[in-house]
Design a protein around this motif. Structure first.
Motif, short mmCIF file in Angstrom:
data_model
loop_
_atom_site.label_atom_id
_atom_site.label_comp_id
_atom_site.label_asym_id
_atom_site.label_seq_id
_atom_site.Cartn_x
_atom_site.Cartn_y
_atom_site.Cartn_z
N ILE A 258 -0.43 -0.88 15.31
CA ILE A 258 0.53 -0.85 14.12
C ILE A 258 1.96 -1.14 14.50
O ILE A 258 2.53 -2.27 13.95
N THR B 290 2.49 -4.85 15.69
CA THR B 290 2.40 -5.81 14.56
C THR B 290 3.75 -5.63 13.75
O THR B 290 4.54 -6.75 13.50
N SER C 258 0.02 -7.85 6.63
CA SER C 258 -0.95 -7.04 6.13
C SER C 258 -2.22 -6.70 7.00
O SER C 258 -3.42 -6.04 6.72
N ARG D 204 -2.02 -5.00 9.44
CA ARG D 204 -1.92 -3.50 9.79
C ARG D 204 -1.05 -2.69 8.96
O ARG D 204 -0.84 -1.65 9.29
N MET D 205 -0.47 -3.39 7.72
CA MET D 205 0.01 -2.59 6.52
C MET D 205 -0.79 -2.64 5.47
O MET D 205 -1.48 -4.01 5.14
N THR D 206 -0.76 -1.51 4.45
CA THR D 206 -1.41 -1.67 2.99
C THR D 206 -0.54 -0.62 2.35
O THR D 206 0.57 0.02 2.64
N GLN E 250 -8.17 4.07 6.61
CA GLN E 250 -9.35 3.27 7.08
C GLN E 250 -10.39 3.05 5.60
O GLN E 250 -10.73 4.09 5.11
N ASN F 166 -10.05 -2.17 10.17
CA ASN F 166 -8.96 -1.62 11.00
C ASN F 166 -8.43 -0.52 10.32
O ASN F 166 -8.13 -0.72 9.11
N LYS G 281 -4.80 1.23 8.86
CA LYS G 281 -3.74 0.61 8.53
C LYS G 281 -2.55 1.52 8.14
O LYS G 281 -3.01 2.71 7.79
N TRP H 267 -0.32 3.08 5.71
CA TRP H 267 -0.54 3.10 4.25
C TRP H 267 0.87 3.60 3.59
O TRP H 267 1.40 3.12 2.92
#
Length: 338
Positions: free
Chosen positions: A60, A63, A77, A79-81, A146, A152, A154, A156
């Motif tokens: 993470i 990225t 996106s 590795r992030m959400t 997840q 994967n 991410k 949050w």
């Protein structure tokens, strides 16, 4: 003969599934002969190891670092959400105008604690608390999620912990904690109610009917100070301002602590409307707003939309304790003339 063929086919299918699922982060609960999950047929254990959490967090941050260096949010996106994707995308858009990423976006590589749940199934989440930053900013509470077995983990949400904050106790990673829900009972209020009522307190301050249920905190103090400073300028030209905080539907993560309460992390959005009086223009209130506003034509009314990540501890019922916000992060994500 047919029975041997069916058994061989079943074994081959099982091998294919085991190989494909092994590539996913975390472990998939195995099904026993009686059709029940191994996670429920024996004492539940964490689905993730500390080493796996460390590797997930490393990927993470790689990225994130690449996006920051390039000032390009297009790869975030992966590795992030959730709210943190909105916050960091805005920070990169701001950096494209200002030349540098906000210092508040810093996430240390090392952690002091991770909270890994024993829950089987998805979605699932992990809480990790970092060390302080190199420039002595406060620790970060990271929420990794997840959504399914084949996706994967991410990032949050991130909450910058308030100075002097004491978090509740959690079981060590080898034993594992238990994820909660927005409707958890046995608390002074449900996590969902805590988020809704805290948003009302942010909006209405001491006038909120829920103000007495929440301890004072650093976020509320900072917002009150900022609002007062802006009001001084607005009042000089007979203008007005209005702040409305609203929980984002479904954007809530809950982890049950060993102390009997819940550590809740949620997204709360702010719409901050400012109107200038006497025929004047309403302008951005800070450098971040100015960067997103750009060369848009100013009018008498300006609306800035902020995304907040707020972490709070909701104690158990009959504890006599108030709900306490323990950390937060925020960023303006849109500025528009109305």
């Amino acid at each position: 003969m047919m029975k041997r063929i069916r058994n061989a086919a079943a074994a081959a299918l099982a091998l294919v599934l085991s190989v494909s699922l092994a590539a996913c982060e975390g472990q998939v609960p195995q099904v026993t002969a009686d059709g029940t999950s191994s996670a429920t047929s024996a004492k539940a254990t964490p689905d993730l190891s500390e080493a796996q959490e460390k590797n997930i967090r490393k990927q993470i941050l790689i990225t994130l670092g690449a996006a920051n260096d390039a000032k390009d949010a297009s790869g975030l996106s992966a590795r992030m959400t959730g709210p943190q994707l909105a916050i960091h995308s805005a920070r990169i858009a701001i950096a494209q105008k200002t030349g540098s990423i906000s210092r508040y976006a810093t996430i240390p590589n090392d952690i002091v604690q991770t909270v890994i749940p024993t829950d089987s199934g998805w979605p699932r989440s992990v809480y990790s608390i970092t060390t302080t930053t190199d420039d002595q900013q406060s620790k970060r509470l990271l929420v990794l999620t997840q959504d399914s077995a084949r996706q994967n983990y991410k990032l949050w949400g991130v909450a910058r912990l308030f100075q002097g904050t004491k978090l509740p106790s959690f079981a060590v990673p080898d034993i594992g904690a238990k994820m909660g829900t927005a409707k958890d009972a046995g608390l002074v209020m449900t996590p969902e109610q805590a988020v809704e009522r805290y948003a009302d307190v942010l909006t209405n301050g001491a006038s909120s009917q829920f103000a007495s249920s929440f301890a004072d905190d650093e976020l509320r103090q900072t917002l009150a100070s900022t609002t007062e400073q802006v009001q001084q300028g607005i009042s000089s030209n007979k203008g007005t301002q209005q702040q409305v905080f609203t929980p984002a539907p479904g954007a809530i993560q809950v982890m049950r602590s060993s102390d009997g309460g819940d550590l809740v992390v949620a997204q709360i959005n702010l719409e901050w409307t400012r109107q200038a009086g006497e025929g004047r223009e309403s302008l951005p209130a800070n450098d971040q707003e100015n960067a997103l506003f750009g060369n848009a034509k100013a009018t008498s009314t300006l609306k800035a939309t902020y995304v907040f990540v707020v972490a709070m501890y909701v104690p158990e019922a009959n504890s006599g304790k108030q709900v306490t916000a323990v950390g937060a992060d925020r960023e303006v994500v849109k500025v528009e003339a109305k």
